[in-house]
Structures are given as C-alpha cells and as structure tokens.
Enzyme design. Structure first.
Site, PDB file in Angstrom:
ATOM      1  N   LYS A   1     -10.182 -36.969 138.786  1.00 49.87           N
ATOM      2  CA  LYS A   1      -9.420 -38.216 138.656  1.00 49.87           C
ATOM      3  C   LYS A   1      -8.600 -38.519 139.895  1.00 49.87           C
ATOM      4  O   LYS A   1      -8.379 -39.679 140.215  1.00 49.87           O
ATOM      5  CB  LYS A   1      -8.529 -38.172 137.407  1.00 49.87           C
ATOM      6  CG  LYS A   1      -9.367 -38.201 136.130  1.00 49.87           C
ATOM      7  CD  LYS A   1      -8.621 -38.727 134.942  1.00 49.87           C
ATOM      8  CE  LYS A   1      -9.623 -38.956 133.817  1.00 49.87           C
ATOM      9  NZ  LYS A   1      -9.058 -39.434 132.586  1.00 49.87           N
TER      10      LYS A   1
ATOM     11  N   LYS B   1     -20.161 -37.805 132.965  1.00 48.59           N
ATOM     12  CA  LYS B   1     -19.917 -38.034 131.538  1.00 48.59           C
ATOM     13  C   LYS B   1     -19.578 -39.498 131.271  1.00 48.59           C
ATOM     14  O   LYS B   1     -19.032 -40.179 132.140  1.00 48.59           O
ATOM     15  CB  LYS B   1     -18.824 -37.091 131.021  1.00 48.59           C
ATOM     16  CG  LYS B   1     -17.438 -37.630 131.060  1.00 48.59           C
ATOM     17  CD  LYS B   1     -16.487 -36.774 130.232  1.00 48.59           C
ATOM     18  CE  LYS B   1     -15.099 -37.411 130.252  1.00 48.59           C
ATOM     19  NZ  LYS B   1     -14.985 -38.626 129.456  1.00 48.59           N
TER      20      LYS B   1
ATOM     21  N   LYS C   1     -14.225 -43.868 129.320  1.00 43.01           N
ATOM     22  CA  LYS C   1     -13.560 -45.165 129.132  1.00 43.01           C
ATOM     23  C   LYS C   1     -13.232 -45.790 130.464  1.00 43.01           C
ATOM     24  O   LYS C   1     -13.258 -46.992 130.635  1.00 43.01           O
ATOM     25  CB  LYS C   1     -12.231 -44.966 128.401  1.00 43.01           C
ATOM     26  CG  LYS C   1     -12.350 -44.748 126.941  1.00 43.01           C
ATOM     27  CD  LYS C   1     -10.959 -44.822 126.322  1.00 43.01           C
ATOM     28  CE  LYS C   1     -10.654 -43.562 125.568  1.00 43.01           C
ATOM     29  NZ  LYS C   1      -9.784 -42.640 126.279  1.00 43.01           N
TER      30      LYS C   1
HETATM   31  P1  ATP Z   1     -10.714 -41.407 130.330  1.00 38.81           P
HETATM   32  O1  ATP Z   1     -11.867 -41.805 131.207  1.00 38.81           O
HETATM   33  O2  ATP Z   1      -9.552 -42.349 130.377  1.00 38.81           O
HETATM   34  O3  ATP Z   1     -10.283 -39.963 130.526  1.00 38.81           O
HETATM   35  P2  ATP Z   1     -12.310 -40.594 128.101  1.00 38.81           P
HETATM   36  O4  ATP Z   1     -13.501 -41.413 127.772  1.00 38.81           O
HETATM   37  O5  ATP Z   1     -12.523 -39.315 128.819  1.00 38.81           O
HETATM   38  O6  ATP Z   1     -11.264 -41.532 128.845  1.00 38.81           O
HETATM   39  P3  ATP Z   1     -10.257 -39.389 126.444  1.00 38.81           P
HETATM   40  O7  ATP Z   1      -9.253 -40.227 125.732  1.00 38.81           O
HETATM   41  O8  ATP Z   1      -9.834 -38.736 127.721  1.00 38.81           O
HETATM   42  O9  ATP Z   1     -11.543 -40.323 126.730  1.00 38.81           O
HETATM   43  O10 ATP Z   1     -10.842 -38.285 125.476  1.00 38.81           O
HETATM   44  C1  ATP Z   1     -10.788 -38.413 124.059  1.00 38.81           C
HETATM   45  C2  ATP Z   1     -11.712 -37.399 123.432  1.00 38.81           C
HETATM   46  O11 ATP Z   1     -13.078 -37.789 123.640  1.00 38.81           O
HETATM   47  C3  ATP Z   1     -11.581 -35.996 124.024  1.00 38.81           C
HETATM   48  O12 ATP Z   1     -11.718 -35.062 122.966  1.00 38.81           O
HETATM   49  C4  ATP Z   1     -12.750 -35.893 124.956  1.00 38.81           C
HETATM   50  O13 ATP Z   1     -13.175 -34.554 125.153  1.00 38.81           O
HETATM   51  C5  ATP Z   1     -13.802 -36.699 124.195  1.00 38.81           C
HETATM   52  N1  ATP Z   1     -14.799 -37.267 125.120  1.00 38.81           N
HETATM   53  C6  ATP Z   1     -14.538 -38.105 126.149  1.00 38.81           C
HETATM   54  N2  ATP Z   1     -15.672 -38.433 126.767  1.00 38.81           N
HETATM   55  C7  ATP Z   1     -16.673 -37.784 126.122  1.00 38.81           C
HETATM   56  C8  ATP Z   1     -18.090 -37.712 126.301  1.00 38.81           C
HETATM   57  N3  ATP Z   1     -18.684 -38.396 127.263  1.00 38.81           N
HETATM   58  N4  ATP Z   1     -18.815 -36.936 125.449  1.00 38.81           N
HETATM   59  C9  ATP Z   1     -18.209 -36.234 124.452  1.00 38.81           C
HETATM   60  N5  ATP Z   1     -16.880 -36.263 124.228  1.00 38.81           N
HETATM   61  C10 ATP Z   1     -16.122 -37.025 125.056  1.00 38.81           C
HETATM   62 MG    MG Z   2     -10.834 -38.184 129.454  1.00 38.99          MG
END
Ligand code: ATP
Ligand code: MG
Length: 386
Positions: free
Chosen positions: A147, A249, A252
């Site tokens: 990040k 991965k 968001k």
């Molecule tokens: P950001 O990009 O802002 O970090 P994010 O998509 O990673 O957003 P988070 O809010 O950080 O989402 O994570 C929320 C939950 O979703 C966590 O338990 C994280 O491990 C899970 N998660 C996030 N992305 C994935 C993915 N691609 N596959 C499986 N689990 C995920």
């Molecule tokens: Mg995340």
C-alpha cells in the site's frame, strides 16, 4: 494456542467454516472474562465497494460462524483513513458495509455489528500496542509495502501502525477467533506476537491484578491476559484474484472497477465484467492439475466452485475441455443468482438508513460496554492511575 482458551480442540485447522464451528457459549455479555471463552471478531474497511472477494473470503464465513458462536463484526472506519485521508462519503461507505453484513444474513441482535470509531477503546488499546510492537515487525508487513508503494517515506504513520490497531480491534474484546481472507494472515501472526509480548512483559502485573489466565506459550507456562488469536482463513475462496490480473488480489481500492465484481453491481455489469475478465487463449483443462501456471483460469474456476459450493475438481468435471465462451456465461449466471438477493436487500436498506443507523448505534453501545471493562484492566496492568 493458549491453554486458557476453553475449546481450542474444537477448531480444526482446515475445512469449511461450518465444520470449524466453535462450541456454542451462552452469551456475549456474561460477566465472566477470566477464561478465554471462544469469541469471533472480524472487520471490513469502508474503503470502497464491497466485492466478491470480501464476500467469499470473509462475509460468508461471518454468516456461517454466527450459527454456533458469539460474534462481533465491525466496520473498521479508523482503518479507512490510513491509506487515504479524505473520503467523499465515509458515512455512506460505513452504512453500506453494515448493510452488506445484514443483507448477507448476519443477525445484529444475536451478535454485535458496529463501527469502530464508536468505541474509543480500540484507539486506546492500539496506543498501548504501538508501544508493545517493534518498528521492525511493522516494516516487514507486506500489506504496508504494497500500500505504501515506492514512496514509503510519504506513507502515513497510521498505515505503518495498521496491524497494531487491528490487534487492538480483536483483543479489546479478548476475542479468540478471526475469520479473514488469506491476505490478513501476516497481520494475525503479528497480533499473536503483540499479545505474547504483552503477556510476558506484564506477567507479574497480570498476576498482581488477578486478571489473567494460565496459558502455555511455546513450552513456557505463563499467566497471560490476552489470548493468542486463531485465524480462520481456510474456506472455498481464501484469496479471490483480480479479474484483470490473476496475480493480484481483488481489492476495493483497485482503481479499475473492471477488476472486481461489486456486491452492488447489477446483472448487466456482472455479465460485462466476466466477459471482459482476462484469460489465456486456451480453454479449460481436463483436470485440475492443468490449472497450474494459469492464474486467471484458476481464479475463475475457484470463484465458480466457491459460489456453487463445489470443489474445483467438480467444476472441471463439468466444464473441462470447454471454451471460456461457454464457461464465462455460466459463471456470470451463477454470480447473479447468488448475489442478486444480497444486492436487492442492500439497496432496500440503503434507501432509508434509519434502520442501519439504529443497528450501528445499538451495536456500538454493547461493544463499548465490553471494551471498557477490558481497557480498565489494561490500565491497571500497565499501571495508569484511574
Ligand atoms: P482495501 O483494498 O481497501 O484493503 P479490501 O478489498 O482488501 O480493501 P478489506 O476491508 O481490507 O478489503 O478486507 C476485508 C476482509 O475481506 C478481510 O478479511 C480480507 O482478508 C478479505 N478480503 C479482501 N480481499 C479479498 C480477496 N480478494 N479474497 C478473499 N478475501 C479478501
Ligand atoms: Mg485490504
């Protein structure tokens, strides 16, 4: 695992969330905090649109775990300002994550759903943990490296300290089990390191204040205050990859909306995104081994399997040898079928947010009552005057 936790042997390390269900306990609000009663905690950041990765990797596990466990699910808004300080509509994002929890089937009456900033003890404990954790531990975190990018000196101090706040989120309830996607594994290991260092450094004070639990750390018997949390990572889709790049991965915060399927996407958007999903020129292999070295194909098969509650082997038995022009429409139909009821319910909840606001307010009050007790004990252990 700490010997003080009541039922560690009930948790098998692999298998689906249901099979890992913990032994039920009676209530989140029992006054008995002197044993590590199984308690599930997890959080999601209000940093953008929830996507299929969040749903399959996290939220669906939250829903399964609530059947047999006490659970606290949190919209971690304090984390949301670590990577990007100013947000256009942070309140709207907080509500939409809470709406997704409820629309997916989380019961906010039996369990607790709230937003992190409503419980100031998260930030208070994070400060203590900032003084427990070592800078070297933080510098090793891959999420920080990803990040912060190339310009690390310019990343916020909050982004570096993110895992310390995450440890506080969990341990301010002395929660024992944390369902997350695979990307959070390293942060949970760090939460264990923080708990362990706190327990050892304050061993005598924990005894003096009579707040601890007998536990074994490595071979060493100690009297600790915080449990060493168990990550619950396995499941059908621990890491859903981007639709544009099978080595990244799904996130968001990915600038490309085509990289993810959002829970709020309509049928046309889902069809378009899956049609445009990156693939290689070959069709699907005739066995699962053939997915090796083909990250995009592997990801799409994995998504199908998770959505259909099947194994990848079963999906390949059905679609092996077929072209993506056949598989992609089937995947899109399945995704629409699974997500449409959630999307509809999320939209309904977001039309009038009074219900969501009431859930968050009520959850915040109940969470705060519990966190205050733990934080009071931490103050006593550390030796602050109160
Ligand atoms: P950001 O990009 O802002 O970090 P994010 O998509 O990673 O957003 P988070 O809010 O950080 O989402 O994570 C929320 C939950 O979703 C966590 O338990 C994280 O491990 C899970 N998660 C996030 N992305 C994935 C993915 N691609 N596959 C499986 N689990 C995920
Ligand atoms: Mg995340």
């Amino acid at each position: 695992m700490a010997r003080g936790a009541r039922s560690p042997e009930d948790i098998t390390p692999a298998g689906d969330a249901e099979s890992r269900a913990l032994r039920p306990s009676n209530s989140l609000f029992e006054d008995d905090m002197n044993t590590f009663k199984p308690l599930v905690f997890s959080g999601v950041q209000p940093t953008g649109n929830l996507h299929l990765g969040n749903y399959l990797g996290a939220i669906r596990k939250f829903v399964a775990l609530q059947e047999n466990n006490d659970c606290i699910y949190c919209v971690v808004d304090l984390h949301a300002i670590t990577a990007q300080l100013v947000h256009d509509d942070l309140r709207g994002q907080i509500r939409s994550i809470a709406a997704a929890f409820i629309a997916s089937g989380i019961d906010p009456k039996k369990h607790i759903v709230f937003n992190q900033s409503a419980v100031p003890q998260h930030a208070e404990l994070a400060w203590v943990f900032n003084c427990v954790a070592r800078i070297g531990w933080m510098n090793r975190m891959t999420q920080f490296k990803d990040k912060a990018g190339k310009d690390r000196e310019n990343a916020s101090l909050g982004l570096l300290a993110y895992p310390s706040l995450m440890a506080a989120d969990i341990l301010v309830y002395r929660a024992t089990h944390v369902p997350v996607g695979d990307d959070q594994k390293q942060h949970l290991e760090l939460a264990r390191d923080i708990a362990q260092k706190f327990n050892i450094d304050f061993q005598d004070k924990i005894r003096l204040t009579d707040t601890g639990v007998d536990m074994v750390v490595g071979e060493e018997p100690i009297h600790g205050y915080f449990p060493l949390v168990e990550p619950l990572i396995d499941g059908p889709a621990p890491r859903v990859m981007s639709l544009r790049d099978g080595t990244k991965k799904m996130s968001k915060s990915d600038p490309s909306d085509l990289s993810r399927i959002n829970l709020m996407d309509d049928q046309d958007e889902i069809l378009k995104k899956i049609r445009k999903a990156k693939t290689d020129p070959e069709g699907l292999p005739s066995d699962v081994e053939g997915l090796k070295g083909r990250p995009e194909a592997d990801n799409l098969v994995g998504i199908y399997a998770a959505l259909a509650d099947k194994t990848k082997e079963q999906v390949i038995a059905e679609f092996g040898g077929q072209q993506f022009s056949v598989f992609k429409p089937a995947l899109a139909d399945l995704a629409v079928h699974v997500l449409a009821p959630i999307t509809t319910e999320m939209r309904r909840l977001m039309d009038d947010t009074t219900h969501i606001d009431a859930i968050l307010r009520d959850g915040g009050e109940r969470a705060r009552a519990r966190a205050e007790k733990v934080m009071g004990e931490v103050f006593d252990i550390v030796g602050f005057l109160r």
